[in-house]
Write an enzyme that holds these catalytic residues in place. Structure first.
Site, PDB file in Angstrom:
ATOM      1  N   LYS A 169       0.829  -1.207   0.000  1.00 38.19           N
ATOM      2  CA  LYS A 169       0.000   0.000   0.000  1.00 38.19           C
ATOM      3  C   LYS A 169       0.863   1.256   0.000  1.00 38.19           C
ATOM      4  CE  LYS A 169      -3.457   2.772   0.072  1.00 38.19           C
ATOM      5  NZ  LYS A 169      -4.511   2.808   1.087  1.00 38.19           N
ATOM      6  N   LYS A 237      -0.109  11.632   5.093  1.00 38.58           N
ATOM      7  CA  LYS A 237       0.210  10.640   6.119  1.00 38.58           C
ATOM      8  C   LYS A 237       0.875   9.418   5.508  1.00 38.58           C
ATOM      9  CE  LYS A 237      -2.702   7.639   7.043  1.00 38.58           C
ATOM     10  NZ  LYS A 237      -3.044   6.250   6.608  1.00 38.58           N
TER      11      LYS A 237
END
Length: 291
Positions: A169, A237
């Site tokens: 990811k 983030k």
């Protein structure tokens, strides 16, 4: 199946909805007004992560960050306190691969199984049950969970061991962020040069520069449609996770670092809650463009 679902945001709500539609009994935590319809459709609101875990065979997390996952799992009234041997915890959030390995080990000491299974596809993919799901964990546990994943996604891959789903990811988020930056720079260049930006995008769609990001986010940039499918703040983030991991690996990721800085600037400009295609706004501001 009795499934717990914690985290009912932009992505979590439709994902939980697909599970209800598939006939599963869902126990839900963090039910707010936008997710109230899930209770009306048969979901059961639970007061705490512990209550979710006590009533569920499988517990799914879809929360924003590493600290949120840790709090939900191991905080007061956390999931861990409600587990019994044989249950399965699936973290579908996007968090630190290093922390994931620690969380999995702690859950497994309780006699339970753990998968990290972050997703890609944004709000559209969540609504259409077409998410890409990248899974880390044991093959036999993945086999147990795959029918659940199939209600929410189309491309479901066991990448490797614990934490490898999160690593995939992070890699995905690097590619997406840098491609958004490239599309934004290309369209901004066309605009400053006086060309019809929509026609430039149309031409690029037929060549090697074509991509889903040029197709979807390029259109967003032209239409000035920046309601969030995936917020700049959350993508920043993810790039921070990439930069931190690269540091630990003694690895240089120069363009990732540059794009992270652009996202920092976007957040400083008050655009952190906009869709990540809104990164073009920061480039426009640096170029003296007003939109």
């Amino acid at each position: 199946m009795r499934i717990g679902f914690i985290g009912l945001g932009v992505m979590g709500r439709p994902m939980a909805g697909h599970l209800i539609d598939a006939g599963h009994l869902l126990f839900l935590h963090r039910v707010k007004e936008p997710s109230r319809h899930l209770v009306e459709r048969g979901g059961v609101a639970a007061e705490s992560p512990r209550a979710v875990a006590e009533q569920s065979d499988v517990i799914i997390l879809m929360v924003p960050d590493t600290t949120d996952v840790e709090q939900v799992l191991f905080g007061a009234e956390g999931v861990a306190s409600g587990l019994r041997p044989g249950k399965l915890v699936i973290d579908m959030s996007s968090i630190s691969p290093v922390a994931t390995k620690d969380f999995a080990a702690r859950i497994e000491t309780l006699g339970c199984d753990y998968l990290d299974a972050p997703v890609s596809g944004g709000e559209v993919g969540a609504r259409n049950a077409s998410l890409t799901i990248m899974v880390g964990g044991k093959a036999e546990v993945f086999g147990r969970a795959k029918p659940i994943f199939a209600t929410m996604g189309k491309t479901i891959t066991l990448v490797g061991g614990t934490g490898d789903g999160q690593t995939a990811k992070v890699a995905n988020q690097i590619v997406v962020a840098l491609t958004i930056q490239a599309v934004a720079e290309g369209l901004l260049f066309a605009k400053k040069a006086g060309a019809d930006v929509a026609k430039v995008r149309e031409a690029l769609m037929g060549g090697l520069a074509t991509s889903r990001i040029l197709e979807l986010h390029g259109e967003r940039m032209i239409r000035r449609s920046f309601d969030p499918g995936f917020r700049i703040r959350l993508h920043r983030k993810d790039l921070t996770l990439a930069i931190d991991a690269a540091k630990a690996l003694d690895l240089m990721l120069p363009n990732t670092a540059a794009t992270q800085q652009l996202m920092n600037a976007a957040i400083a400009m008050g655009a952190g809650e906009k869709d990540h295609s809104g990164l073009i706004l920061t480039l426009e501001a640096l170029a003296g463009e007003t939109g």
